[in-house]
Design a protein around this motif. Structure first.
Motif, PDB file in Angstrom:
ATOM      1  N   ASN A 361     -21.112  36.461  11.215  1.00  0.00           N
ATOM      2  CA  ASN A 361     -22.512  36.908  11.283  1.00  0.00           C
ATOM      3  C   ASN A 361     -23.026  37.022  12.720  1.00  0.00           C
ATOM      4  N   VAL A 362     -22.089  37.260  13.642  1.00  0.00           N
ATOM      5  CA  VAL A 362     -22.495  37.525  15.037  1.00  0.00           C
ATOM      6  C   VAL A 362     -22.318  39.015  15.308  1.00  0.00           C
ATOM      7  N   VAL A 363     -23.328  39.603  15.919  1.00  0.00           N
ATOM      8  CA  VAL A 363     -23.219  40.979  16.401  1.00  0.00           C
ATOM      9  C   VAL A 363     -23.449  40.924  17.910  1.00  0.00           C
ATOM     10  N   ILE A 364     -22.534  41.499  18.680  1.00  0.00           N
ATOM     11  CA  ILE A 364     -22.727  41.511  20.136  1.00  0.00           C
ATOM     12  C   ILE A 364     -23.566  42.741  20.480  1.00  0.00           C
ATOM     13  N   GLN A 365     -24.706  42.483  21.085  1.00  0.00           N
ATOM     14  CA  GLN A 365     -25.659  43.565  21.403  1.00  0.00           C
ATOM     15  C   GLN A 365     -25.448  43.981  22.861  1.00  0.00           C
ATOM     16  N   ILE A 366     -24.995  45.221  23.041  1.00  0.00           N
ATOM     17  CA  ILE A 366     -24.528  45.679  24.353  1.00  0.00           C
ATOM     18  C   ILE A 366     -25.421  46.811  24.867  1.00  0.00           C
ATOM     19  N   LYS A 367     -25.968  46.644  26.058  1.00  0.00           N
ATOM     20  CA  LYS A 367     -26.738  47.752  26.645  1.00  0.00           C
ATOM     21  C   LYS A 367     -25.839  48.969  26.794  1.00  0.00           C
ATOM     22  N   TYR A 368     -26.417  50.167  26.715  1.00  0.00           N
ATOM     23  CA  TYR A 368     -25.567  51.359  26.673  1.00  0.00           C
ATOM     24  C   TYR A 368     -24.657  51.494  27.889  1.00  0.00           C
ATOM     25  N   GLY A 369     -25.153  51.059  29.025  1.00  0.00           N
ATOM     26  CA  GLY A 369     -24.322  51.140  30.225  1.00  0.00           C
ATOM     27  C   GLY A 369     -24.090  49.752  30.782  1.00  0.00           C
ATOM     28  N   PRO A 370     -23.176  49.622  31.733  1.00  0.00           N
ATOM     29  CA  PRO A 370     -22.830  48.296  32.246  1.00  0.00           C
ATOM     30  C   PRO A 370     -23.889  47.690  33.165  1.00  0.00           C
ATOM     31  N   ILE A 371     -24.835  48.466  33.660  1.00  0.00           N
ATOM     32  CA  ILE A 371     -25.838  47.888  34.564  1.00  0.00           C
ATOM     33  C   ILE A 371     -27.144  47.645  33.808  1.00  0.00           C
ATOM     34  N   ASP A 372     -28.040  48.582  33.788  1.00  0.00           N
ATOM     35  CA  ASP A 372     -29.350  48.247  33.226  1.00  0.00           C
ATOM     36  C   ASP A 372     -30.216  49.477  32.990  1.00  0.00           C
ATOM     37  N   PHE A 373     -30.009  50.178  31.896  1.00  0.00           N
ATOM     38  CA  PHE A 373     -30.921  51.244  31.470  1.00  0.00           C
ATOM     39  C   PHE A 373     -31.206  52.287  32.558  1.00  0.00           C
ATOM     40  N   GLN A 374     -30.165  52.677  33.295  1.00  0.00           N
ATOM     41  CA  GLN A 374     -30.381  53.658  34.354  1.00  0.00           C
ATOM     42  C   GLN A 374     -30.354  55.085  33.800  1.00  0.00           C
ATOM     43  N   VAL A 375     -30.782  56.010  34.639  1.00  0.00           N
ATOM     44  CA  VAL A 375     -30.897  57.406  34.195  1.00  0.00           C
ATOM     45  C   VAL A 375     -29.540  57.992  33.843  1.00  0.00           C
ATOM     46  N   ARG A 376     -28.483  57.466  34.450  1.00  0.00           N
ATOM     47  CA  ARG A 376     -27.128  57.915  34.097  1.00  0.00           C
ATOM     48  C   ARG A 376     -26.167  56.764  34.282  1.00  0.00           C
ATOM     49  N   GLU A 377     -25.541  56.352  33.221  1.00  0.00           N
ATOM     50  CA  GLU A 377     -24.492  55.337  33.307  1.00  0.00           C
ATOM     51  C   GLU A 377     -23.373  55.757  32.356  1.00  0.00           C
ATOM     52  N   PRO A 378     -22.154  55.368  32.656  1.00  0.00           N
ATOM     53  CA  PRO A 378     -21.107  55.588  31.661  1.00  0.00           C
ATOM     54  C   PRO A 378     -21.303  54.600  30.517  1.00  0.00           C
ATOM     55  N   VAL A 379     -20.699  54.881  29.369  1.00  0.00           N
ATOM     56  CA  VAL A 379     -20.788  53.952  28.234  1.00  0.00           C
ATOM     57  C   VAL A 379     -20.178  52.609  28.641  1.00  0.00           C
ATOM     58  N   SER A 380     -20.790  51.526  28.224  1.00  0.00           N
ATOM     59  CA  SER A 380     -20.232  50.212  28.556  1.00  0.00           C
ATOM     60  C   SER A 380     -18.821  50.086  27.974  1.00  0.00           C
ATOM     61  N   PRO A 381     -17.839  49.699  28.810  1.00  0.00           N
ATOM     62  CA  PRO A 381     -16.467  49.567  28.283  1.00  0.00           C
ATOM     63  C   PRO A 381     -16.310  48.380  27.335  1.00  0.00           C
ATOM     64  N   LEU A 382     -17.297  47.473  27.325  1.00  0.00           N
ATOM     65  CA  LEU A 382     -17.165  46.292  26.468  1.00  0.00           C
ATOM     66  C   LEU A 382     -16.982  46.677  24.992  1.00  0.00           C
ATOM     67  N   PHE A 383     -17.567  47.813  24.602  1.00  0.00           N
ATOM     68  CA  PHE A 383     -17.444  48.233  23.198  1.00  0.00           C
ATOM     69  C   PHE A 383     -15.973  48.305  22.768  1.00  0.00           C
ATOM     70  N   THR A 384     -15.097  48.629  23.723  1.00  0.00           N
ATOM     71  CA  THR A 384     -13.686  48.809  23.355  1.00  0.00           C
ATOM     72  C   THR A 384     -12.906  47.501  23.388  1.00  0.00           C
ATOM     73  N   HIS A 385     -13.562  46.443  23.817  1.00  0.00           N
ATOM     74  CA  HIS A 385     -12.865  45.156  23.921  1.00  0.00           C
ATOM     75  C   HIS A 385     -13.148  44.258  22.720  1.00  0.00           C
ATOM     76  N   LEU A 386     -13.946  44.744  21.794  1.00  0.00           N
ATOM     77  CA  LEU A 386     -14.343  43.895  20.674  1.00  0.00           C
ATOM     78  C   LEU A 386     -13.958  44.562  19.351  1.00  0.00           C
ATOM     79  N   GLU A 387     -12.670  44.577  19.085  1.00  0.00           N
ATOM     80  CA  GLU A 387     -12.206  45.267  17.877  1.00  0.00           C
ATOM     81  C   GLU A 387     -12.435  44.431  16.617  1.00  0.00           C
ATOM     82  N   ASN A 388     -12.574  43.137  16.803  1.00  0.00           N
ATOM     83  CA  ASN A 388     -12.746  42.268  15.626  1.00  0.00           C
ATOM     84  C   ASN A 388     -14.142  41.660  15.565  1.00  0.00           C
ATOM     85  N   THR A 389     -15.047  42.270  16.247  1.00  0.00           N
ATOM     86  CA  THR A 389     -16.404  41.721  16.325  1.00  0.00           C
ATOM     87  C   THR A 389     -17.382  42.874  16.165  1.00  0.00           C
ATOM     88  N   ALA A 390     -18.426  42.656  15.384  1.00  0.00           N
ATOM     89  CA  ALA A 390     -19.426  43.726  15.227  1.00  0.00           C
ATOM     90  C   ALA A 390     -20.208  43.907  16.530  1.00  0.00           C
TER      91      ALA A 390
END
Ligand code: GCU
Length: 849
Positions: A361-390
């Motif tokens: 019942n844990v969901v990891i809440q990840i900002k869209y980019g690795p820094i902080d809501f900037q006008v342009r950031e790449p997708v946070s790579p963390l999404f790809t490191h959590l295959e067994n976690t929501a």
């Protein structure tokens, strides 16, 4: 037909303050033809007032009455096929209704069947029935109702909003972190739950991620229970942000170690207490070990051990922990000594090795980019490191670094790019949406979407009518995931609901909205440099130097020759290597990195050629000129809607778009001059530093009460960083200039021009300015006067300084100007505001300067 016209006219004439947002239920021209499809009885299969099904019945009654002018009866029994029936599938079946052939529904999904005989709206659960009612009303209000049936299921279970409202804020109740739309609505009676339910939101965390222990004291739990009561009929569950060290702060415990038995027992008891007041409590949102907040790392425990503490406390009650991945140390990052230091690396490093160690019942809440809501950031790579976690993505409807609702920035085009980005895990298609909804990794539980929203007591909710399209679009994006309507379709539907069905209104708002994000990016930070706002103050106006030289880690590493963060594996911080191979390889090399992220991933010379063929610096110059030029068209496009939208909202939007047009020039000049100054490389088109149509205030004759003032940062003042400000706050200032020199320099001749004045609207004060022209005969004419009241009219963060945040422009059109004239500015300071002036521009048609 005539009746419909009359209704339309009435609805146009009425001033609107925005409180109804997209739920205005305005009368529609097609009303008569739709009446056949809309029976006059609504059968509601639940008569409990706290049930979302009951709410659905009320909403249908109100909506149909308002849109079609048709009064419906509401009944709570029977299932007469020639009525509108609304309820759960189960309740419908138990009344003997046939559910044969019904498309498969999952939790929160709904089914709608419309025929000349009757309407059936069924939800898989009660909330789903309410969503179905809103969907039916939306087709009606947009004029799209037709016979047929369809089912709709949400793409992801988590569709939450996060409010950043403060529970304790030093005495002034109801402040909102990054709040640009007024005080907290939780201290006020609002209709927020209704708005959120209408776009499929099912959870709301009502307090700031920067929480404190008082959030869960006994008094507040009772208060939160009352808020939960207000949201329950709309199917929205309440959650709370927690302060990790609460056991130590609220009770006698001298530890908050997540593995300590007493701490565990404390949280279990606290959680049980919360559920005894709020049986359907959604769960916790946790910001830990981030920006000075305590957390499990304080005790050398892992983030998983921290998250599981709450997860286990919530499990017996069915609650969820949203554990934020925004974990980094804002104190120790050192830019000067360590080329490899990088805040962007933090999340993956902190979560390394923890996948699979989180409770279900844990969901990891990840900002869209690795820094902080900037006008342009790449997708946070963390999404790809959590295959067994929501996981869920954290988006920000709050435009913290994106113009704070004082600039129009329609966010769905940015969200779409992020959500559709293919992360290529194991070289297989992996759009981000497929990770969020659980389909890609077959995660036991899916995650979804969290939207940070800062609605306040302003009747426009967000402080700007147009900004509300972002909230609406967030709901649609979260509901539909990859199959969401396009940003263009979403804005058109929103406009029909919020403003009008008029094609000019729809196409104008569409054009403005779709142009807005690229325009904002153009005149702020380009090529992945991030937004370049002042990150130490309000996160609003330009201040590129503020990114570097501090431990916040939003660095650009700009020097005299080069710029950008080297995030390569071969020579830089290694961040590029956090992505799956194909993506990592793309970002590793300049040749394959897309221009828009070039400076995010690479440190290059200003003369480095981009794929576009331009050099980095020329791109920055050109983008700023293009962006600011486009922003000048925004108010003009909007003026085409005069008479087509009600006066109140017309004026409100126009005011903002004019302000934005002026502020985009401040941005343009600040950023261009900053990099010109740093690099010494001139703009190929000779624009930067050359302002032919300007009269610098510091070069005017300071007749009385004004002094020359050095603006900081220098680039926020035209003419190398100089302006004028009144000497004292109780003496007016007068500055004059003969126009002779101006006509000489500009090459213009006597004629009619637009006259713009760039000034500084500091908080807090209401200075007044007057602009006068005196002709050769000594005749004086007032060109215009204005007040320094932006801080009362725009919600954006106020600033007491003379800087890029407070710089603004006012323009007077069609002014007769001649060589023998003299120009005079009179500034009357007020409070902390010193009636400062940067320059005056006298502009021929079509020239922006
Ligand atoms: C940003 C924002 C803060 C916020 C933080 C967070 O840094 O400026 O106000 O608290 O993000 O998301 O936790």
């Amino acid at each position: 037909m005539r009746a419909a016209l009359l209704l339309l006219l009435i609805s146009l004439a009425a001033a609107e303050n925005g409180i109804d947002a997209w739920l205005r239920y305005a009368p529609i021209p097609e009303a008569n033809s739709f009446k056949d499809f809309v029976p006059s009885t609504i059968v509601v299969l639940n008569d409990s007032q706290i049930s979302p099904v009951y709410t659905a019945g009320q909403e249908l009654q109100q909506g149909i009455n308002s849109i079609l002018g048709q009064r419906c009866q509401v009944a709570y029994e029977g299932s007469d096929d020639s009525s509108i029936i609304v309820g759960t599938v189960e309740a419908y079946a138990s009344t003997g209704g046939s559910i044969d052939g019904l498309q498969e529904l999952i939790a929160d999904g709904y089914y709608i069947s419309t025929s000349a005989g009757g309407v059936l709206i069924l939800g898989e659960n009660e909330r789903g029935a309410l969503y179905g009612a809103f969907a039916f009303l939306e087709t009606l209000a947009t004029g799209n109702l037709s016979a047929g049936s369809y089912a709709s299921n949400p793409d992801a279970p988590v569709r939450w909003v996060n409010q950043w409202d403060n529970m304790r804020d030093g005495g002034t109740h109801g402040s909102v972190e990054r709040g640009y739309g007024g005080k907290s609505i939780f201290f006020w009676d609002g209709q927020y739950a209704r708005l959120l339910a209408s776009i499929g939101i099912n959870g709301i965390v009502i307090n700031n991620v920067n929480a404190n222990e008082t959030t869960i004291n006994d008094t507040n739990i009772e208060g939160v229970a009352r808020v939960a009561d207000a949201f329950r009929p709309y199917g929205i569950q309440i959650g709370l942000s927690l302060y990790f060290s609460s056991p130590a702060n609220l009770s006698h415990l001298d530890t908050f170690d997540p593995l300590n038995e007493e701490v565990i027992a404390w949280w279990n008891n606290k959680t049980t207490q919360i559920y005894s007041h709020i049986p359907d409590f959604a769960g916790y949102l946790v910001k830990a070990n981030s920006e000075g907040q305590p957390g499990p790392l304080t005790y050398n425990r892992t983030l998983a051990e921290g998250a599981n503490l709450f997860a286990r406390a919530l499990q017996p009650h069915g609650g969820t922990v949203m554990f934020r991945a925004f974990v980094y140390d804002s104190k120790t990052l050192n830019q000067t000594t360590n080329w490899k230091a990088d805040r962007a690396n933090a999340a993956v490093e902190f979560f390394d090795g923890l996948d699979g160690k989180f409770e279900d019942n844990v969901v990891i809440q990840i900002k869209y980019g690795p820094i902080d809501f900037q006008v342009r950031e790449p997708v946070s790579p963390l999404f790809t490191h959590l295959e067994n976690t929501a996981t869920s993505i954290e988006l920000q409807i709050t435009q913290e670094y994106l113009g704070q609702q004082a600039h129009l920035v329609y966010l769905p085009p940015m969200w779409r790019e992020l959500l559709d980005f293919d992360l290529r895990v194991d070289s297989q298609p992996t759009p981000l949406t497929s990770i969020l909804n659980g389909s890609r990794f077959g995660t036991k539980r899916a995650g979804g979407y969290a939207g940070v929203v800062n609605v306040g007591t302003n009747t426009t909710w967000l402080g700007s009518h147009l900004a509300m399209s972002n909230l609406y679009a967030f709901g649609k994006t979260a509901w539909y995931g990859a199959s969401a309507p396009s940003p263009s379709e979403i804005i058109d539907t929103w406009t029909r609901l919020t403003f009008s069905h008029d094609p000019t209104v729809i196409s104008t708002i569409n054009a403005l909205s779709l142009a807005s994000w690229p325009t904002y990016e153009n005149y702020t930070g380009n090529l992945g440099l991030q937004t370049l706002t002042d990150i130490l103050l309000g996160h609003y106006g330009p201040n590129p130097a503020s990114q570097d030289g501090n431990p916040w880690g939003q660095w650009t590493r700009a020097d005299g020759n080069s710029i950008g963060m080297d995030r390569t594996v071969s020579n830089g911080t290694g961040f590029a290597g956090q992505y799956p191979t194909e993506v990592a390889e793309m970002y590793e090399r300049i040749e394959t990195t897309p221009d828009e992220l070039m400076l995010w991933f690479h440190h290059v010379g200003y003369t480095q050629k981009l794929h576009s063929g331009k050099t980095v610096l020329q791109h920055i110059y050109d983008a700023h000129y293009e962006g600011a030029a486009m922003a000048q068209t925004f108010p003009v496009q909007w003026e085409g809607l005069k008479g087509l939208v009600d006066e109140e909202r017309y004026e409100h939007v126009l005011y903002r778009l004019r302000y934005q047009a002026g502020h985009s020039l401040v941005w343009r000049d600040s950023i261009c001059n900053f990099y010109f100054n740093k690099s010494g490389i001139a703009d190929e088109l000779g624009r930067v530093g050359n302002y032919r149509y300007r009269i610098e205030a510091e070069e005017m004759e300071l007749v009385e009460g004004y002094k020359v003032y050095q603006v900081k940062p220098f680039e926020a003042g035209s003419g190398g960083g100089w302006a004028i400000a009144t000497i004292a706050n109780n003496t007016r200032g007068v500055a004059e200039a003969s126009l002779d020199d101006f006509f000489e320099k500009s090459g213009l001749s006597d004629g009619t021009y637009d006259v713009a004045v760039n000034y500084y609207d500091q908080a807090l004060g209401n200075s007044t300015w007057e602009l006068w022209l005196m002709d050769g005969n000594g005749e004086e004419a007032l060109v215009g006067e204005w007040k320094g009241d932006l801080e009362y009219n725009l919600g954006r963060a106020p600033s007491p300084y003379i800087d890029g945040q407070t710089a603004a422009r006012v323009t007077f059109n069609g002014v007769q100007v001649g060589r023998d004239m003299k120009l005079r500015i009179v500034g009357v300071p007020d409070g902390l505001e010193s009636a400062a002036v940067d320059y005056v521009s006298i502009l021929p048609e079509g020239v922006v300067d």
